[in-house]
Write a protein that holds these residues in place. Structure first.
Motif, PDB file in Angstrom:
ATOM      1  N   LYS A   1       0.849  -1.191   0.000  1.00 47.72           N
ATOM      2  CA  LYS A   1       0.000   0.000   0.000  1.00 47.72           C
ATOM      3  C   LYS A   1       0.881   1.236   0.000  1.00 47.72           C
ATOM      4  CE  LYS A   1      -3.879  -2.066   2.533  1.00 47.72           C
ATOM      5  NZ  LYS A   1      -4.815  -1.904   3.680  1.00 47.72           N
ATOM      6  N   LEU A   2       0.567   2.187  -0.885  1.00 51.21           N
ATOM      7  CA  LEU A   2       1.301   3.445  -0.967  1.00 51.21           C
ATOM      8  C   LEU A   2       0.316   4.602  -1.062  1.00 51.21           C
ATOM      9  CD1 LEU A   2       3.037   1.208  -2.878  1.00 51.21           C
ATOM     10  CD2 LEU A   2       4.644   3.127  -2.835  1.00 51.21           C
ATOM     11  N   LYS A   3       0.784   5.777  -0.669  1.00 46.13           N
ATOM     12  CA  LYS A   3      -0.030   6.988  -0.719  1.00 46.13           C
ATOM     13  C   LYS A   3       0.341   7.808  -1.948  1.00 46.13           C
ATOM     14  CE  LYS A   3      -0.333   7.467   4.335  1.00 46.13           C
ATOM     15  NZ  LYS A   3       0.006   8.343   5.484  1.00 46.13           N
ATOM     16  N   THR A   4      -0.668   8.323  -2.606  1.00 44.55           N
ATOM     17  CA  THR A   4      -0.438   9.234  -3.725  1.00 44.55           C
ATOM     18  C   THR A   4      -1.633  10.179  -3.813  1.00 44.55           C
ATOM     19  OG1 THR A   4       0.163   9.377  -6.067  1.00 44.55           O
ATOM     20  CG2 THR A   4      -1.477   7.736  -5.454  1.00 44.55           C
ATOM     21  N   PHE A   5      -1.744  10.909  -4.949  1.00 43.48           N
ATOM     22  CA  PHE A   5      -2.803  11.913  -5.073  1.00 43.48           C
ATOM     23  C   PHE A   5      -3.351  11.913  -6.492  1.00 43.48           C
ATOM     24  CE2 PHE A   5       0.038  13.412  -1.745  1.00 43.48           C
ATOM     25  CZ  PHE A   5      -0.861  13.618  -0.702  1.00 43.48           C
ATOM     26  N   SER A   6      -4.607  12.310  -6.595  1.00 42.14           N
ATOM     27  CA  SER A   6      -5.257  12.504  -7.881  1.00 42.14           C
ATOM     28  C   SER A   6      -5.679  13.959  -7.995  1.00 42.14           C
ATOM     29  CB  SER A   6      -6.481  11.592  -8.023  1.00 42.14           C
ATOM     30  OG  SER A   6      -7.131  11.805  -9.260  1.00 42.14           O
ATOM     31  N   LEU A   7      -5.369  14.570  -9.126  1.00 42.20           N
ATOM     32  CA  LEU A   7      -5.650  15.987  -9.317  1.00 42.20           C
ATOM     33  C   LEU A   7      -7.074  16.157  -9.829  1.00 42.20           C
ATOM     34  CD1 LEU A   7      -3.742  18.356  -8.819  1.00 42.20           C
ATOM     35  CD2 LEU A   7      -3.358  18.483 -11.282  1.00 42.20           C
TER      36      LEU A   7
ATOM     37  N   ILE B   1      -7.680  22.031  -9.437  1.00 42.28           N
ATOM     38  CA  ILE B   1      -6.367  22.422  -8.909  1.00 42.28           C
ATOM     39  C   ILE B   1      -6.117  21.802  -7.542  1.00 42.28           C
ATOM     40  CG2 ILE B   1      -6.364  24.595 -10.179  1.00 42.28           C
ATOM     41  CD1 ILE B   1      -7.098  26.028  -7.590  1.00 42.28           C
ATOM     42  N   GLU B   2      -7.063  21.001  -7.059  1.00 40.68           N
ATOM     43  CA  GLU B   2      -6.916  20.362  -5.757  1.00 40.68           C
ATOM     44  C   GLU B   2      -6.400  18.938  -5.923  1.00 40.68           C
ATOM     45  OE1 GLU B   2      -7.262  21.762  -2.820  1.00 40.68           O
ATOM     46  OE2 GLU B   2      -7.792  23.676  -3.734  1.00 40.68           O
ATOM     47  N   ALA B   3      -5.521  18.529  -5.018  1.00 36.52           N
ATOM     48  CA  ALA B   3      -4.980  17.170  -5.014  1.00 36.52           C
ATOM     49  C   ALA B   3      -5.698  16.370  -3.930  1.00 36.52           C
ATOM     50  CB  ALA B   3      -3.476  17.185  -4.772  1.00 36.52           C
ATOM     51  N   LEU B   4      -6.410  15.343  -4.338  1.00 36.36           N
ATOM     52  CA  LEU B   4      -7.160  14.513  -3.402  1.00 36.36           C
ATOM     53  C   LEU B   4      -6.372  13.246  -3.096  1.00 36.36           C
ATOM     54  CD1 LEU B   4     -10.729  14.852  -4.952  1.00 36.36           C
ATOM     55  CD2 LEU B   4      -9.627  16.272  -3.217  1.00 36.36           C
TER      56      LEU B   4
ATOM     57  N   GLU C   1     -14.685   5.650  -6.286  1.00 37.39           N
ATOM     58  CA  GLU C   1     -15.595   6.538  -7.014  1.00 37.39           C
ATOM     59  C   GLU C   1     -14.913   7.788  -7.557  1.00 37.39           C
ATOM     60  OE1 GLU C   1     -15.673   7.829  -2.722  1.00 37.39           O
ATOM     61  OE2 GLU C   1     -15.736   5.942  -3.824  1.00 37.39           O
ATOM     62  N   LEU C   2     -13.655   8.020  -7.192  1.00 37.22           N
ATOM     63  CA  LEU C   2     -12.935   9.209  -7.648  1.00 37.22           C
ATOM     64  C   LEU C   2     -12.243   8.923  -8.977  1.00 37.22           C
ATOM     65  CD1 LEU C   2     -11.844  12.094  -7.015  1.00 37.22           C
ATOM     66  CD2 LEU C   2      -9.884  10.969  -5.946  1.00 37.22           C
ATOM     67  N   PRO C   3     -12.514   9.705 -10.025  1.00 38.42           N
ATOM     68  CA  PRO C   3     -11.834   9.471 -11.308  1.00 38.42           C
ATOM     69  C   PRO C   3     -10.322   9.704 -11.165  1.00 38.42           C
ATOM     70  CG  PRO C   3     -13.743  10.903 -11.596  1.00 38.42           C
ATOM     71  CD  PRO C   3     -13.513  10.781 -10.124  1.00 38.42           C
ATOM     72  N   LYS C   4      -9.545   8.800 -11.752  1.00 36.70           N
ATOM     73  CA  LYS C   4      -8.083   8.898 -11.706  1.00 36.70           C
ATOM     74  C   LYS C   4      -7.580   9.195 -13.112  1.00 36.70           C
ATOM     75  CE  LYS C   4      -8.754   6.978  -7.602  1.00 36.70           C
ATOM     76  NZ  LYS C   4     -10.027   6.277  -7.823  1.00 36.70           N
TER      77      LYS C   4
ATOM     78  N   LEU D   1       2.842  20.983  -6.910  1.00 34.34           N
ATOM     79  CA  LEU D   1       2.677  21.906  -5.786  1.00 34.34           C
ATOM     80  C   LEU D   1       1.400  21.585  -5.011  1.00 34.34           C
ATOM     81  CD1 LEU D   1       3.512  24.366  -4.174  1.00 34.34           C
ATOM     82  CD2 LEU D   1       2.465  25.823  -5.917  1.00 34.34           C
ATOM     83  N   SER D   2       0.304  21.343  -5.715  1.00 38.30           N
ATOM     84  CA  SER D   2      -0.949  20.986  -5.044  1.00 38.30           C
ATOM     85  C   SER D   2      -0.801  19.686  -4.260  1.00 38.30           C
ATOM     86  CB  SER D   2      -2.075  20.854  -6.067  1.00 38.30           C
ATOM     87  OG  SER D   2      -2.306  22.074  -6.730  1.00 38.30           O
ATOM     88  N   MET D   3      -0.077  18.725  -4.832  1.00 38.45           N
ATOM     89  CA  MET D   3       0.110  17.445  -4.152  1.00 38.45           C
ATOM     90  C   MET D   3       0.963  17.592  -2.902  1.00 38.45           C
ATOM     91  SD  MET D   3       0.650  14.960  -7.464  1.00 38.45           S
ATOM     92  CE  MET D   3      -0.625  14.833  -8.727  1.00 38.45           C
ATOM     93  N   ALA D   4       1.990  18.424  -2.975  1.00 40.07           N
ATOM     94  CA  ALA D   4       2.820  18.661  -1.795  1.00 40.07           C
ATOM     95  C   ALA D   4       2.011  19.343  -0.692  1.00 40.07           C
ATOM     96  CB  ALA D   4       4.036  19.499  -2.171  1.00 40.07           C
ATOM     97  N   MET D   5       1.173  20.296  -1.057  1.00 37.94           N
ATOM     98  CA  MET D   5       0.333  20.968  -0.067  1.00 37.94           C
ATOM     99  C   MET D   5      -0.649  19.984   0.562  1.00 37.94           C
ATOM    100  SD  MET D   5      -0.333  24.485  -2.263  1.00 37.94           S
ATOM    101  CE  MET D   5      -1.450  25.200  -1.073  1.00 37.94           C
ATOM    102  N   SER D   6      -1.214  19.105  -0.261  1.00 35.25           N
ATOM    103  CA  SER D   6      -2.141  18.108   0.278  1.00 35.25           C
ATOM    104  C   SER D   6      -1.413  17.118   1.176  1.00 35.25           C
ATOM    105  CB  SER D   6      -2.832  17.379  -0.872  1.00 35.25           C
ATOM    106  OG  SER D   6      -3.765  16.442  -0.396  1.00 35.25           O
TER     107      SER D   6
END
Length: 593
Positions: A86-92, A95-98, A155-158, A205-210
């Motif tokens: 399991k790893l953590k990442t983000f989906s944009l 302009i928000e990284a979820l 349910e979140l589009p990637k 940048l958005s991913m780092a902030m998240s």
């Protein structure tokens, strides 16, 4: 688990995650001794097994199965590791990284198969092919088993290729080629090339902030994105150049120092402008109006014949605005980062943005849109200037969508499943010719446009849109004497000094409010800070009756008058301040009545 390893039987070693190590066949030279088995597994896999504890855990919850595939290791043992990583990442999204959790599960199957679930878009679906070749070209072994990759929440589009690196690392960990116990401390993003090298990704940048908001220790990303992500405080930004470096970092074999933030150095080196109002000959009245607009954050409309200097003036407006603060720069750079529009080698915007879209732009291009909403030009001009040249040439429908963002400072893009808000606090500068040919009321050129032609030309700009523009300014053609004059005109430095003093007064005035400039005063603040004496009230009444100003235009006049008083260092609005503010509305009725 028996004390003696029966040849041909499968023995399970220490579990990592939720799967176990497999060892089919006899152990060469070990006589089936479990202590030797534990030691061999430690050497081959780097699992760090305690051979005494390994022998004692007879009833440990290990999965004991026969492995269909194995990794050849000469003179030791044939084995393969199966587990869940399991790893953590983000989906944009906009302009928000979820936050997204990447789960990689490797299990035995008759035929190798890769299953990718979690609502992936096309770019994410194609990542499995890139990752397979990247693993092989980086010296790793592609798992010849069933691989299930889940991107949660489902349910979140990637979309985008930033999932390549976390999926690749998850495959290495799930197949036993990488032993790492610090996946939970770091977020991982990045696109992987076929040779295993890293490629930059959008929205770093958005991913780092998240990641900082999620409480992560750090973020692993491509070296090309490290500088923009490093501006986020309390977050270790680890730059990697390849898949091999990322794997070695998690395995503890390659210590990498976090990328330092050089925010102050960047603003000092790149915050200056190459253009100056001193380059503009004449047009001192226009420079005065621009100074007022910059001082109060007002919108400005310039009307004049071709070649009078409207575009030249507009391009120099950012040079008289106050410099971007660190917070404003990060907020604006976040938008550019999400769209991949940050200039090469520039991790942040050090200057206020200036956007000048072509008049053929669509509604979505101007305000943002799409099935998955993305920012438009008004958001790219956030904390800066949006310049619309030849305003009547724009589609009227396109211009009308500006009405709500001009009032609210943000734009809301609504779709069936969600609504996305983008910041859009910009200063609007617009220019146009007085008629289709451009020479109406020009004493040096004849205008051959008929009245219906002029009316159709001007009818493209609606009254509600004009009400939202504070200052209407006529920019006449520059006479030869001023063009040939060698004396320097008003420069950007002197204009910026006036703007800074006026902004300081507004900062003091609105210290206990969310309002920053006079242009954004609420109705309550307008009544509090724009009190008129009897003579001013009489002039205002006459002007409203004569010009037919709307209630919104009435308030715009008061806001501009308050800015003129601030520039003049006056505490109260005087008759001269109000008179000048009213004069900036005369073009409203002169050309559109």
């Amino acid at each position: 688990m028996a004390n003696e390893a029966d040849p041909g039987q499968v023995l399970a070693a220490k579990s990592v995650g939720s799967r176990a190590a497999y060892c089919p066949g006899p152990l060469a030279g070990t006589s089936g001794n479990l202590e030797v088995l534990a030691e061999a597994l430690s050497i081959v896999c780097g699992l760090g097994l305690d051979k005494h504890r390994f022998r004692a855990e007879k009833n440990a919850p290990f999965w004991v199965k026969r492995a269909e595939k194995c990794l050849p290791r000469p003179n030791t043992v044939h084995m393969i590791i199966f587990m869940l990583a399991k790893l953590k990442t983000f989906s944009l999204l906009g302009i928000e990284a979820l936050p997204v959790e990447v789960e990689v599960d490797v299990s035995s199957a008759a035929l190798p198969k890769v299953i990718l679930v979690g609502l992936p878009e096309a770019a994410v679906k194609e990542s499995t092919h890139r990752i397979e070749r990247a693993l092989a070209n980086s010296g790793y072994v592609r798992p010849e088993n069933r691989v299930v990759i889940n991107l949660a929440p489902a349910e979140l589009p990637k979309q985008a290729a930033s999932f390549d690196l976390p999926i690749a690392l998850g495959l290495l960990a799930a197949s036993g080629q990488l032993a790492a116990d610090n996946f939970s401390q770091y977020a991982v993003v990045g696109e992987v090339a076929l040779d295993g090298q890293m490629r930059p990704t959008k929205g770093a940048l958005s991913m780092a902030m998240s990641a900082a908001r999620q409480g992560a220790r750090g973020i692993i990303l491509p070296a090309a994105n490290a500088a923009e992500a490093a501006v986020v405080e309390d977050l270790e930004v680890v730059a990697v150049a390849s898949l091999t470096e990322a794997a070695a970092f998690f395995a503890g074999q390659l210590p990498l120092d976090p990328t330092p933030s050089r925010l102050d150095e960047w603003f000092t080196a790149h915050g200056n402008y190459d253009i100056d109002f001193a380059d503009v000959r004449g047009q001192e009245l226009a420079k005065r109006a621009i100074t007022l607009a910059a001082s109060g954050g007002h919108n400005l409309l310039m009307i004049g014949p071709p070649g009078s200097g409207k575009t030249m003036l507009a391009k120099r407006v950012p040079s008289v605005l106050l410099g971007l603060s660190a917070a404003e720069s990060i907020e604006t750079s976040q938008i550019y980062s999400a769209l991949g529009k940050l200039p090469a080698g520039k991790p942040l915007l050090a200057r206020r943005p200036f956007r000048a879209p072509h008049h053929t732009i669509s509604n979505a291009g101007l305000v943002g849109g799409g099935s998955l909403p993305t920012p438009g030009e008004i958001s790219l001009a956030h904390n800066g200037v949006l310049f619309l040249d030849e305003l009547p040439e724009f589609s009227r429908q396109t211009l009308e969508v500006l009405r709500q963002p001009l009032e609210d400072g943000q734009v809301s893009i609504s779709r069936a499943l969600r609504s996305t808000d983008f910041p859009a606090d910009f200063m609007l500068i617009a220019s146009l010719n007085p008629c289709p040919c451009g020479y109406r009321n020009d004493p040096r050129r004849d205008c051959h446009c008929s009245v219906p032609q002029v009316e159709r030309y001007m009818a493209k700009i609606s009254g509600p849109l004009l009400d939202r523009i504070d200052l209407h300014l006529e920019v006449p053609a520059v006479p030869f004497q001023e063009l040939s004059n060698t004396a320097a005109g008003t420069d950007s430095c002197s204009m910026r000094t006036v703007v800074a003093e006026a902004r300081d007064r507004q900062h003091t005035r609105f210290a206990d409010s969310r309002t920053r400039t006079n242009a954004h005063m609420s109705s309550r603040e307008l009544r509090q800070y724009c009190v008129l004496d009897q003579s001013c009230q009489k002039m205002m009444e006459q002007s409203v009756d004569r010009l037919g100003l709307s209630a919104r235009a009435h308030d715009k006049v008061l806001r501009v008058a308050r800015t003129i008083a601030d520039v003049a260092r006056a505490d109260a609005i005087g008759i001269d301040h109000l008179s000048e503010a009213i004069n900036y509305r005369l073009l409203d009725r002169q050309f559109w009545s």
